[in-house]
Design an enzyme around this catalytic site. Structure first.
Site, mmCIF file in Angstrom:
data_model
loop_
_atom_site.group_PDB
_atom_site.id
_atom_site.type_symbol
_atom_site.label_atom_id
_atom_site.label_comp_id
_atom_site.label_asym_id
_atom_site.label_seq_id
_atom_site.Cartn_x
_atom_site.Cartn_y
_atom_site.Cartn_z
ATOM 1 N N SER A 28 -6.034 -2.742 4.511
ATOM 2 C CA SER A 28 -5.945 -1.570 3.648
ATOM 3 C C SER A 28 -5.546 -1.973 2.225
ATOM 4 O O SER A 28 -4.812 -2.942 2.027
ATOM 5 C CB SER A 28 -4.894 -0.615 4.218
ATOM 6 O OG SER A 28 -5.021 0.668 3.658
ATOM 7 N N PRO A 29 -6.019 -1.239 1.217
ATOM 8 C CA PRO A 29 -5.564 -1.518 -0.154
ATOM 9 C C PRO A 29 -4.074 -1.213 -0.278
ATOM 10 O O PRO A 29 -3.632 -0.106 0.031
ATOM 11 C CB PRO A 29 -6.408 -0.571 -1.010
ATOM 12 C CG PRO A 29 -6.865 0.501 -0.077
ATOM 13 C CD PRO A 29 -6.985 -0.127 1.272
ATOM 14 N N TYR A 57 -3.560 10.922 -7.581
ATOM 15 C CA TYR A 57 -4.054 10.271 -8.788
ATOM 16 C C TYR A 57 -5.112 11.171 -9.427
ATOM 17 O O TYR A 57 -5.381 12.274 -8.945
ATOM 18 C CB TYR A 57 -4.566 8.874 -8.458
ATOM 19 C CG TYR A 57 -3.470 7.967 -7.934
ATOM 20 C CD1 TYR A 57 -2.260 7.831 -8.620
ATOM 21 C CD2 TYR A 57 -3.612 7.268 -6.740
ATOM 22 C CE1 TYR A 57 -1.239 7.022 -8.148
ATOM 23 C CE2 TYR A 57 -2.596 6.457 -6.250
ATOM 24 C CZ TYR A 57 -1.403 6.337 -6.949
ATOM 25 O OH TYR A 57 -0.393 5.547 -6.469
ATOM 26 N N ARG A 98 0.790 -2.057 6.433
ATOM 27 C CA ARG A 98 2.060 -2.789 6.537
ATOM 28 C C ARG A 98 2.028 -3.949 7.539
ATOM 29 O O ARG A 98 2.588 -5.013 7.263
ATOM 30 C CB ARG A 98 3.189 -1.816 6.866
ATOM 31 C CG ARG A 98 3.555 -0.912 5.704
ATOM 32 C CD ARG A 98 4.607 0.118 6.097
ATOM 33 N NE ARG A 98 5.010 0.945 4.967
ATOM 34 C CZ ARG A 98 4.360 2.028 4.565
ATOM 35 N NH1 ARG A 98 3.252 2.409 5.191
ATOM 36 N NH2 ARG A 98 4.786 2.730 3.530
#
Length: 791
Positions: A424-425, A584, A726
């Site tokens: 994942s980013p 965002y 993570r």
């Protein structure tokens, strides 16, 4: 103690006999509104694990129940002309009347008083009682009397169901699906004695109404169900024993959950038990299980802490503390199972082939996972894995191990990922002037070597004023392009992983410090102006205030995205993701929490999507046609009035129409007021819903931490890829590690690391062998599986 049980269902009767068995001096009465040895309902079902628990606490009653129950291991699906069966599940079915009669007789034998045909209005009718068990059912009068104390949360669910019986006998827990001109019906069927099976028919409210069943009496409803399921019933009739109910006897399930379980009324301690305090949907067969295990736990606490009246407050407090954990776990599983049946007609019945539909149904509660299915029925699961492998283009002969779903390849446009795992980013905040350098080479290079099918670079900003922090990477000049090209070239030269760029603009959440210096806090100096859909402070009184974008701003930012897209293509990225999530800039246009514009870019969802879609279409036009584009969205704002999962489906449909290949389904971070409900794989349902309702491929994210999670999600068709965050920070070789854990060795490693591969695989093989030896002998597949998942 003087004990009164209000309600002669499983909870009240079983608690009464356990306490009388423990201490014959207790004065115990069970009060029941119905006549002696009379009850309503057909069969009830509970698991092998519950039966094992009953054997430990009351062998005599357990033996009587065992002599009367029907036991089966198989679940059978009848769907789209196919019959599919899986074993090892371990259920016990018994007639509700027979079960209660056994408990009633056992109570009488022990000296418990049974008082029938008494309709109790209030607990105050028993002032002499030290303890009152309010086991008076889902519509508990006692709970209603003390609503402000117990704080019940009662949710009426949308599906309609009718509880019937039939003399046709079924030798498995059977799920039968039939489609009509108005939608899907399903039947939950199980044998409970030598002559009768329970036959519960369920459908969505709109389907029920479309067939006129809202105006049908019981007989008409039965006749309708007989016609609907005639091919399966083969001439057998359906029966009701609910003639005492008015109307059609079609019901809505009520989920009950209470904040507090006990109360002192001034004379007696009152404690709720069974359906009065919590319910679990019949889709997981847990109502009777909950009731019996409530009784066991409360009796156990009295045995452990003392059964004198002065011990009651401590016992009741400890009872709720201990029992609430197990109940919540089971209620959550039952909720998942219930929701699956509520939406299956819209989401799965038409979309999934029978093999995958069966897998999805078996894992609907999320308590049964991929490896848990292997414990229950290895043959069935390996057959399903072969089916899944063939769908992914893998053909293996019998006797050759199957490929787990997470390790099957996946192709989008001209790009084939070797497996379904995506890094994942994850923001690293380690660039200077937006330049990806040595840190990103090591960070992304290591994870690409760790076995994942694709690594995704963190949000890469399309201009200097699009950054979240000064440490964020960018793609607005050729130096940055060349920095990324160095990383991309390393990944391509040294691994068989693909690498993606995620393009975004921070909007109102920009110009902040790196997290270890104060997350979301404005820079102490050198701040840049912020733009967003509407004027906004992300953190009230803390963040800088953004200004609303003008059309000129929109043109400039759109062109910034196009420039960054072209630079990304020049850098050699395999995949592009457009960041429209987490508050965002583009997400800020989509969410009504942050978009309060009154022009053509505000108001309705279609208007709020107008600018993000404009940017997407410009990016799609600038990106090579043979390379994929995914869109990351916040599928749930977790704030009242924000984006909902239903909105997320509409958002996905709009991006699909614009040319998106996949939706990356995240959630939240749009508002600081969010209240997410976290948990294992907690965001996977968003990917599931979007994939199967919007008809677009999805990436699941969020608390996915084991191979078992990934295999379960991919195999069930809940998503096409899983993004791991993570766990990949903690272990760059997470994918290789998880493959070794589940015994899948047919996976490539960098040749420099091959000695580590064999050692890791040998270590995990030893661990699995030791775990198998530690299992008690004589357990069934279902019991082993239940133990593995902590049931």
């Amino acid at each position: 103690m003087n004990i009164v049980c209000i309600g002669g269902g499983p909870a009240g009767l079983y608690f009464a006999l356990l306490m009388k068995q423990h201490n014959p001096a207790h004065d115990i009465t069970v009060v029941e509104r119905n006549r002696a040895y009379d009850t309503f309902g057909w069969g009830v079902v509970f698991s092998d694990a519950t039966m094992e628990n009953m054997r430990r606490w009351d062998p005599k009653t357990a033996t009587e129940i065992e002599q009367a129950f029907n036991h089966w291991d198989d679940i059978e699906l009848i769907f789209k002309g196919r019959v599919i069966r899986s074993g090892g599940h371990g259920f016990v079915g018994i007639g509700r009347k027979k079960l209660l009669n056994i408990l009633q007789a056992r109570c009488e034998a022990l000296g418990v008083r049974l008082e029938f045909e008494r309709d109790v209005e209030s607990d105050l009718e028993f002032p002499q009682a030290d303890l009152i068990i309010a086991s008076d059912g889902i519509n508990s009068r006692i709970r209603a009397r003390y609503t402000e104390v117990f704080e019940p949360d009662v949710v009426v669910r949308p599906n309609r169901f009718i509880w019937l019986g039939t003399n046709k006998l079924y030798d498995a827990f059977t799920f039968l699906f039939e489609k009509t001109e108005h939608g899907w019906f399903q039947a939950h069927i199980y044998k409970f004695d030598e002559t009768t099976s329970t036959f519960i028919v369920e459908c969505p409210e709109h389907v029920w109404k479309a067939h006129g069943l809202d105006a049908a009496d019981q007989q008409r409803s039965i006749e309708f169900c007989e016609r609907l399921f005639a091919q399966n019933l083969r001439g057998e009739r359906l029966m009701t024993n609910a003639r005492h109910l008015r109307g059609s006897a079609w019901l809505n399930f009520q989920r009950v959950k209470c904040e507090r379980w006990s109360h002192f009324n001034g004379a007696s301690h009152v404690v709720l038990m069974g359906d009065a305090v919590h319910t679990a949907h019949f889709a997981i067969g847990s109502g009777t299980k909950l009731a019996l295990e409530d009784a066991i736990e409360l009796a156990a606490q009295f045995k452990a802490l003392g059964d004198a009246p002065e011990r009651i407050p401590e016992v009741l407090a400890r009872y709720q503390e201990v029992r609430a954990v197990d109940v919540l776990r089971l209620q959550n599983a039952a909720w998942n199972a219930m929701e699956w049946f509520e939406v299956c007609g819209e989401r799965y019945c038409d979309q999934l082939e029978p093999e995958q539909f069966m897998y999805s149904m078996l894992t609907r509660s999320q308590r049964i996972s991929h490896e848990n299915l292997r414990l229950r029925d290895r043959g069935w699961l390996e057959g399903y894995e072969r089916w899944f492998d063939r769908r992914a283009g893998i053909e293996r002969s019998e006797g050759v191990p199957t490929v787990p779903p997470m390790f099957t390849p996946y192709t989008v446009r001209g790009v084939t990922l070797k497996n379904r795992v995506v890094v994942s980013p994850m923001a690293q905040y380690s660039c200077v002037d937006g330049l990806a350098a040595d840190y990103h080479l090591v960070h992304l290079g290591a994870r690409a070597m760790g076995g994942a099918g694709m690594v995704v670079a963190e949000m890469t900003c399309v201009s200097a004023d699009a950054r979240i922090t000064p440490g964020c990477p960018g793609l607005w000049n050729t130096a940055q392009r060349d920095g990324w090209k160095r990383v991309v070239d390393f990944v391509h030269a040294n691994t068989d992983a693909k690498i993606a760029v995620q393009l975004g603009h921070a909007g109102a959440k920009g110009s902040t410090r790196v997290p270890w210096e104060g997350a979301d806090r404005p820079l102490p100096q050198g701040n840049w102006p912020l733009v967003s859909a509407s004027p906004q402070q992300y953190l009230d009184g803390v963040s800088d205030t953004s200004r609303a974008m003008t059309r000129e701003d929109m043109d400039r930012v759109r062109d910034d995205f196009v420039r960054a897209t072209r630079l990304a293509a020049q850098a050699g990225f395999d995949w592009l993701e457009l960041h429209c999530a987490h508050g965002y800039l583009l997400s800020g246009f989509i969410s009504p929490l942050t978009n309060r514009r009154d022009d053509e870019y505000g108001g309705t969802l279609a208007n709020r999507l107008r600018y993000p879609l404009e940017v997407f279409e410009a990016v799609r036009a600038a990106w090579p046609a043979d390379l994929p584009i995914s869109v990351r969205i916040s599928a749930h704002d977790w704030v009242e009035g924000g984006i909902t999962p239903a909105d997320a489906v509409a958002i996905a449909v709009a991006f699909k129409a614009a040319g998106a290949d996949m939706i990356d389904c995240s959630s939240g971070q749009v508002s600081a007021a969010q209240k997410p409900v976290y948990g294992r794989m907690y965001q996977a349902p968003f990917a599931d819903r979007i994939r199967n309702e919007a008809g677009i491929a999805t990436i699941a994210v969020g608390a996915i931490s084991e191979a078992d999670h990934v295999n379960s999600i991919i195999a069930a068709g809940r998503a096409d890829l899983c993004a791991i965050a993570r766990p990949h920070l903690a272990n760059p070789a997470w994918t290789h590690t998880e493959a070794a854990k589940i015994g899948f060795t047919d996976i490539g490693w960098p040749r420099q690391y091959l000695s580590g591969k064999t050692q890791m695989e040998a270590l995990f093989q030893r661990e699995r062998a030791q775990a198998a030896l530690a299992q008690p002998p004589g357990l069934t597949a279902g019991q082993l599986a239940d133990r593995a998942m902590g049931a």
